[in-house]
Enzyme design. Structure first.
Site, PDB file in Angstrom:
ATOM      1  N   ASP A  93     -15.077  -4.315  -0.781  1.00  0.00           N
ATOM      2  CA  ASP A  93     -14.847  -3.977   0.352  1.00  0.00           C
ATOM      3  C   ASP A  93     -15.935  -3.815   1.343  1.00  0.00           C
ATOM      4  OD1 ASP A  93     -12.113  -3.964  -0.627  1.00  0.00           O
ATOM      5  OD2 ASP A  93     -11.992  -1.679  -0.821  1.00  0.00           O
ATOM      6  N   ASP A 119       0.867  -1.331  -0.151  1.00  0.00           N
ATOM      7  CA  ASP A 119      -0.041  -0.074   0.162  1.00  0.00           C
ATOM      8  C   ASP A 119       1.053   1.234  -0.259  1.00  0.00           C
ATOM      9  OD1 ASP A 119      -2.142  -1.991   0.152  1.00  0.00           O
ATOM     10  OD2 ASP A 119      -2.647  -1.410   2.351  1.00  0.00           O
TER      11      ASP A 119
END
Length: 240
Positions: free
Chosen positions: A130, A9
């Site tokens: 998500d 990330d």
């Protein structure tokens, strides 16, 4: 054998991890390219790369990091975060992404997502699902939509989606174990799905449990950076 996909990330060009998607709970772990080289050296073939700046600002920000990794390694990279427009998705593919992970647009602009699915093909499009409290979350997990997970998946699987990356947000970055019951439920409903589990992986045992549950693939990040998973040991287990 479950597919192993390490994650990087990015915020500000650096490799970071958040806890439960909270940008205020951020730990920095160094250079993304160095990490990518490390993964490749051990033998990994895949990388999940997330542009957290992009997710927050609603357009791709860190495409140069993507380009550096795809130019200087042979990793097959799927890239997500901030892909909102034709320009964004073209930029991701131009920078070397083999696949893109798209979530928010599938909620806010289904026609655009369907157009991309048709144009680029299901093998290059990963649907990001998500989940927080059973609802699909969007825009870097800043907002919860009204979409329930299973009906949301059905719409796109019927349209040709083959691969879904599902993160249980309450688990992400917590090292508290993956949401195995949720993934089992998804696989029971859609057994043909190439489901990539994400969030909460804290050990090789968690990955073994996902494999035992019949989950096709797993993304993991924080457990690597915190030393909870020895990558060489993991690679040896998978290739024994």
């Amino acid at each position: 054998m479950i597919e192993l996909i390490p994650a990087i990330d990015i915020i500000g060009g650096q490799c970071v991890r958040l806890t439960k998607g909270d940008y205020d709970q951020k730990t920095v772990y160094g250079e993304p390219l160095d990490m990518a080289h490390e993964f490749e050296k051990i033998g990994f073939k895949r990388l999940h790369l997330v542009d957290l700046d992009g997710a927050k600002s609603k357009h791709i920000v860190n495409d140069q990091v993507l380009q550096a990794i795809t130019t200087e390694t042979n990793l097959t990279v799927d890239f997500g975060g901030g892909i909102k427009t034709d320009e964004d998705i073209e930029k991701a593919f131009a920078a070397g992404a083999a696949m893109v992970t798209v979530g928010s647009i599938a909620v806010t602009n289904p026609e655009l997502f369907m157009g991309w699915l048709e144009k680029y093909g299901p093998e290059r499009m990963i649907l990001g699902a998500d989940v927080r409290h059973g609802k699909i979350s969007i825009n870097g997990w800043k907002e919860d939509s009204a979409e329930d997970l299973l009906p949301f998946l059905k719409k796109y699987i019927d349209a040709g989606v083959q691969t879904v990356l599902c993160t249980e947000i309450s688990k992400d970055g917590t090292l508290s174990g993956p949401a195995i019951d949720l993934y089992k439920k998804m696989m029971a409903e859609y057994p043909q799905l190439h489901l990539i589990a994400s969030g909460g992986v804290s050990s090789i045992d968690d990955i073994k449990a996902l494999e035992a549950a019949g989950i096709p693939a797993v993304v993991f990040g924080k457990a690597i950076y915190e030393g909870k998973i020895n990558l060489k040991e993991l690679w040896d287990w998978q290739n024994a």
